[in-house]
Write a protein that holds these residues in place. Structure first.
Motif, PDB file in Angstrom:
ATOM      1  N   TYR A  86       0.840  -1.202   0.000  1.00 42.29           N
ATOM      2  CA  TYR A  86       0.000   0.000   0.000  1.00 42.29           C
ATOM      3  C   TYR A  86       0.878   1.256   0.000  1.00 42.29           C
ATOM      4  O   TYR A  86       0.638   2.212  -0.743  1.00 42.29           O
ATOM      5  N   ASN A  87       1.911   1.242   0.839  1.00 41.71           N
ATOM      6  CA  ASN A  87       2.817   2.379   0.944  1.00 41.71           C
ATOM      7  C   ASN A  87       3.629   2.571  -0.336  1.00 41.71           C
ATOM      8  O   ASN A  87       3.718   3.679  -0.884  1.00 41.71           O
ATOM      9  N   PHE A  88       4.210   1.479  -0.839  1.00 40.66           N
ATOM     10  CA  PHE A  88       5.052   1.556  -2.039  1.00 40.66           C
ATOM     11  C   PHE A  88       4.246   2.021  -3.252  1.00 40.66           C
ATOM     12  O   PHE A  88       4.678   2.898  -4.003  1.00 40.66           O
ATOM     13  N   VAL A  89       3.069   1.439  -3.439  1.00 44.42           N
ATOM     14  CA  VAL A  89       2.220   1.806  -4.576  1.00 44.42           C
ATOM     15  C   VAL A  89       1.805   3.273  -4.472  1.00 44.42           C
ATOM     16  O   VAL A  89       1.837   4.014  -5.464  1.00 44.42           O
ATOM     17  N   GLY A  90       1.434   3.719  -3.273  1.00 43.74           N
ATOM     18  CA  GLY A  90       1.030   5.108  -3.080  1.00 43.74           C
ATOM     19  C   GLY A  90       2.142   6.087  -3.404  1.00 43.74           C
ATOM     20  O   GLY A  90       1.920   7.120  -4.050  1.00 43.74           O
ATOM     21  N   LEU A  91       3.365   5.772  -2.960  1.00 41.74           N
ATOM     22  CA  LEU A  91       4.507   6.634  -3.269  1.00 41.74           C
ATOM     23  C   LEU A  91       4.840   6.591  -4.759  1.00 41.74           C
ATOM     24  O   LEU A  91       5.125   7.627  -5.376  1.00 41.74           O
ATOM     25  N   ALA A  92       4.819   5.386  -5.337  1.00 37.40           N
ATOM     26  CA  ALA A  92       5.177   5.235  -6.753  1.00 37.40           C
ATOM     27  C   ALA A  92       4.196   5.955  -7.667  1.00 37.40           C
ATOM     28  O   ALA A  92       4.585   6.552  -8.676  1.00 37.40           O
ATOM     29  N   GLU A  93       2.905   5.911  -7.334  1.00 43.17           N
ATOM     30  CA  GLU A  93       1.891   6.529  -8.183  1.00 43.17           C
ATOM     31  C   GLU A  93       1.614   7.994  -7.830  1.00 43.17           C
ATOM     32  O   GLU A  93       0.859   8.677  -8.536  1.00 43.17           O
ATOM     33  N   GLY A  94       2.209   8.463  -6.734  1.00 43.09           N
ATOM     34  CA  GLY A  94       2.019   9.857  -6.356  1.00 43.09           C
ATOM     35  C   GLY A  94       0.713  10.136  -5.652  1.00 43.09           C
ATOM     36  O   GLY A  94       0.247  11.276  -5.610  1.00 43.09           O
ATOM     37  N   THR A  95       0.095   9.101  -5.066  1.00 48.98           N
ATOM     38  CA  THR A  95      -1.170   9.295  -4.351  1.00 48.98           C
ATOM     39  C   THR A  95      -0.970   9.367  -2.840  1.00 48.98           C
ATOM     40  O   THR A  95      -1.913   9.671  -2.118  1.00 48.98           O
ATOM     41  N   ARG A  96       0.234   9.089  -2.371  1.00 48.64           N
ATOM     42  CA  ARG A  96       0.521   9.110  -0.934  1.00 48.64           C
ATOM     43  C   ARG A  96       1.392  10.324  -0.606  1.00 48.64           C
ATOM     44  O   ARG A  96       2.405  10.577  -1.249  1.00 48.64           O
ATOM     45  N   GLN A  97       0.991  11.047   0.422  1.00 46.85           N
ATOM     46  CA  GLN A  97       1.715  12.267   0.806  1.00 46.85           C
ATOM     47  C   GLN A  97       2.991  11.924   1.560  1.00 46.85           C
ATOM     48  O   GLN A  97       3.022  11.004   2.367  1.00 46.85           O
ATOM     49  N   TRP A  98       4.062  12.664   1.275  1.00 40.69           N
ATOM     50  CA  TRP A  98       5.329  12.481   1.990  1.00 40.69           C
ATOM     51  C   TRP A  98       5.931  13.846   2.290  1.00 40.69           C
ATOM     52  O   TRP A  98       5.585  14.845   1.661  1.00 40.69           O
ATOM     53  N   ASN A  99       6.833  13.871   3.260  1.00 45.56           N
ATOM     54  CA  ASN A  99       7.445  15.127   3.701  1.00 45.56           C
ATOM     55  C   ASN A  99       8.860  15.255   3.161  1.00 45.56           C
ATOM     56  O   ASN A  99       9.707  14.392   3.404  1.00 45.56           O
ATOM     57  N   ASP A 100       9.094  16.311   2.420  1.00 43.33           N
ATOM     58  CA  ASP A 100      10.408  16.583   1.832  1.00 43.33           C
ATOM     59  C   ASP A 100      11.260  17.305   2.869  1.00 43.33           C
ATOM     60  O   ASP A 100      10.980  18.451   3.234  1.00 43.33           O
ATOM     61  N   SER A 101      12.297  16.635   3.356  1.00 46.94           N
ATOM     62  CA  SER A 101      13.139  17.222   4.404  1.00 46.94           C
ATOM     63  C   SER A 101      13.944  18.414   3.894  1.00 46.94           C
ATOM     64  O   SER A 101      14.353  19.271   4.673  1.00 46.94           O
ATOM     65  N   LYS A 102      14.158  18.468   2.581  1.00 46.91           N
ATOM     66  CA  LYS A 102      14.948  19.560   2.004  1.00 46.91           C
ATOM     67  C   LYS A 102      14.137  20.845   1.938  1.00 46.91           C
ATOM     68  O   LYS A 102      14.580  21.913   2.367  1.00 46.91           O
ATOM     69  N   SER A 103      12.922  20.747   1.389  1.00 53.76           N
ATOM     70  CA  SER A 103      12.085  21.943   1.242  1.00 53.76           C
ATOM     71  C   SER A 103      11.166  22.169   2.430  1.00 53.76           C
ATOM     72  O   SER A 103      10.476  23.187   2.505  1.00 53.76           O
ATOM     73  N   LYS A 104      11.153  21.200   3.376  1.00 54.68           N
ATOM     74  CA  LYS A 104      10.295  21.275   4.560  1.00 54.68           C
ATOM     75  C   LYS A 104       8.809  21.387   4.175  1.00 54.68           C
ATOM     76  O   LYS A 104       8.033  22.067   4.834  1.00 54.68           O
ATOM     77  N   SER A 105       8.431  20.705   3.101  1.00 55.40           N
ATOM     78  CA  SER A 105       7.047  20.776   2.644  1.00 55.40           C
ATOM     79  C   SER A 105       6.502  19.376   2.393  1.00 55.40           C
ATOM     80  O   SER A 105       7.256  18.413   2.222  1.00 55.40           O
ATOM     81  N   SER A 106       5.165  19.276   2.386  1.00 59.12           N
ATOM     82  CA  SER A 106       4.509  18.015   2.080  1.00 59.12           C
ATOM     83  C   SER A 106       4.258  17.919   0.586  1.00 59.12           C
ATOM     84  O   SER A 106       3.899  18.913  -0.052  1.00 59.12           O
ATOM     85  N   LYS A 107       4.415  16.717   0.042  1.00 56.69           N
ATOM     86  CA  LYS A 107       4.280  16.533  -1.394  1.00 56.69           C
ATOM     87  C   LYS A 107       3.470  15.293  -1.711  1.00 56.69           C
ATOM     88  O   LYS A 107       3.390  14.367  -0.911  1.00 56.69           O
TER      89      LYS A 107
END
Length: 582
Positions: A86-107
């Protein structure tokens, strides 16, 4: 004759209305066929251009991973590792939100596209999933591991989530194995397998790396696309499937299985447990569907099932528990204060009883106290088995095992043979009950086959025949634990009690004085305060096996009758007076 238009401005003239009608019908039919061909031909063109790597795949969910080394197809184990997939598919397809440590933003983006395999361990694995390419970054979260007994690192192309030092799965970093890696089993969540493009994996495995295991030639992921083959894969909803389908108890409640909170408490017991987690708990699944109250309701239904006549708690545990250490028992005792506090209500459970759901930091816990026996085992394994450092052949291991059994039959001490023959590498690596392999521990009947299974068939202190398993050759002995307390008088220089100032001779004089007082009628308990053993309250050791204590202590304690007091015993820790209490 009358004109009519066809297409864009072409006129035809027919004198005969029949000829006109036939002609019009033929034109309409031709146009229909032409239109159909126009609609169908792009699909056919697509089929011809379709990626051959995706043809003839079985029903399932797949990831097509395109790299600058070539393309691989990974089959994802969505039934057995639902959170990870569920996690891998969500990240791969861009449907799961993640936090970018560089820009300090959610994507929400196609997380793995453009990422590199930042680490290659020659002969072992390739690692990816770090946004910064350093191995120290991720999506800003972790989740509970899913260790399925049927998913192992048993060959090349096994895809697993990296683990954190806290024992959870990393949110995004994963690795792909180059060959069998049995040392990784049970430590990482296996969630996929390379089924196409294995030549690409072979090429990646041959990459040159620097001193930090970073590939000298970048291995870049161009894109990851998810493909769902078949109706079941297309309709899969991880969250919906995480709801537990609990049937109503069909059989009546067995009163002997219902606990009584007013029962006399015990100091030690073994329990099995079913844990129902809810959202927000540490270790809760990513796809956990329950709020706390909903989870309690589920736990109550499971408890009713567990208390019904002829219920098999182990099967219910394997089917419904959210705790990853399923199928095993947990030892509780008053000395382990953290566990004793969490499961404080468990100490009134009698053998065979099932608790109400308990609100704990793990979730809602249903506890069961199974019949359990103590056993120890001797294991002789061979090269090619699960312990890579062993050099002997299987036949050599067999001969040793049968030779040990022959010595045991002739009266040799199991403890002495355990020290001599139990593989040192196994002693170091095989941990059962937190002790090195071989040590005595409590087992439920079907726990840790073949140890638990064999122990229940044996009589007290009886030794089994040689049992061959894929792990090695086992010899099991059923052990009867005892409890005892002691008065310890030590002397200066003893590492366990470093602040003592008395000499060895002074220690001997004091222990002899205490021995005389006991023989003159003083109670053992009244003299315990003079013992140097301040670590164990009252100098009391509960339910211990022979190898738990130093040999000099055990050899005497196990020969005593209940309430009998020993003569003076000397050990590396000092002089002892021992009284057996159970």
């Amino acid at each position: 004759m009358r004109p009519f238009r066809i297409g864009g401005g072409v006129f035809c003239f027919f004198a005969d209305p029949v000829l006109e009608s036939n002609f019009v019908n033929r034109v309409i039919a031709s146009l229909t066929i032409l239109t159909t061909l126009c609609l169908v031909s792009p699909v056919h063109a697509q089929d011809k251009k379709a990626d051959p790597l995706l043809k003839n795949l079985e029903t399932g969910i797949y990831a097509r991973v395109e790299t600058n080394f070539g393309t691989m197809v990974w089959r994802l184990h969505y039934r057995r590792a639902p959170s990870a997939v569920y996690n891998f598919v969500g990240l791969a397809e861009g449907t799961r939100q993640w936090n970018d440590s560089k820009s300090k933003s959610s994507k929400k983006s196609k997380f793995y596209d453009g990422m590199t395999f930042h680490r290659v361990v020659p002969g072992l694995l390739a690692q990816t999933g770090c946004p910064s390419g350093t191995g120290e970054d991720g999506p800003g979260y972790t989740f509970a591991r899913e260790v399925h007994p049927d998913l192992r690192h048993d060959g090349p192309g096994v895809v697993s989530m990296l683990a954190t030092p806290q024992g959870t799965s990393h949110g995004s970093q994963l690795f792909v194995t180059f060959g069998p890696a049995p040392k990784l089993n049970g430590l990482y969540t296996v969630f996929g397998k390379v089924v196409r493009g294995k030549d690409v994996l072979i090429e990646i495995s041959g990459s040159e790396v620097d001193e930090k295991q970073k590939p000298k030639r970048a291995i870049k992921i161009k894109s990851v696309t998810i493909h769902r083959m078949g109706a079941a894969a297309k309709s899969w909803d991880a969250v919906k499937e995480a709801f537990k389908k609990i049937p109503e108890a069909k059989k009546e409640i067995d009163k002997a299985r219902v606990w009584s909170k007013k029962a006399k408490e015990t100091d030690r017991l073994n329990i099995q447990m079913i844990v129902v987690k809810y959202k927000g708990l540490p270790g809760a699944s990513l796809v956990c569907p329950y709020e706390k109250v909903e989870a309690q309701s589920v736990a109550l239904k499971i408890a009713r099932l567990a208390r019904s006549k002829d219920a098999n708690f182990s099967k219910l545990e394997l089917k419904y528990s959210d705790e990853r250490m399923r199928g095993r028992t947990l030892q509780l005792n008053r000395d382990r204060k953290k566990l004793a506090k969490i499961f404080k209500d468990a100490f009134v459970l009698k053998t065979g009883q099932v608790s109400d759901p308990l609100d704990t930091p793990l979730g809602w816990c249903i506890l069961y106290r199974p019949p359990a026996v103590m056993a120890r085992h001797l294991l002789i394994t061979w090269k090619g088995g699960p312990f890579e450092d062993v050099v002997r052949s299987k036949e050599e291991a067999r001969l040793i095992a049968y030779d040990v059994q022959k010595k045991l039959t002739a009266g040799a001490s199991f403890g002495d043979l355990l020290a001599s023959y139990h593989d040192p590498v196994v002693q170091k690596k095989l941990q059962i009950r937190g002790r090195s392999g071989g040590s005595s521990a409590y087992f439920a009947e079907h726990e840790f086959p073949p140890i638990g299974t064999a122990a229940f068939l044996l009589k007290d202190w009886e030794v089994s025949k040689v049992i061959e398993t894929p792990t090695g050759f086992y010899i099991v002995q059923r052990v009867v634990p005892i409890s005892a307390r002691h008065i310890l008088i030590s002397w200066r220089g003893n590492k366990r009690i470093p602040k003592l100032t008395r000499s060895r001779a002074e220690a001997k004089t004091l222990i002899e004085k205490l021995q005389k007082q006991i023989k003159d009628g003083a109670s053992f308990e009244s003299l315990l305060s003079q013992s140097d053993d301040k670590v164990t309250p009252g100098g009391h050791y509960f339910n211990f096996a022979p190898e738990y204590m130093v040999k000099e202590f055990s050899d005497v304690a196990f020969k005593l009758k209940v309430d009998e007091i020993s003569e003076i015993v000397e050990s590396p820790f000092g002089y002892h007076l021992i009284q057996r209490t159970k």
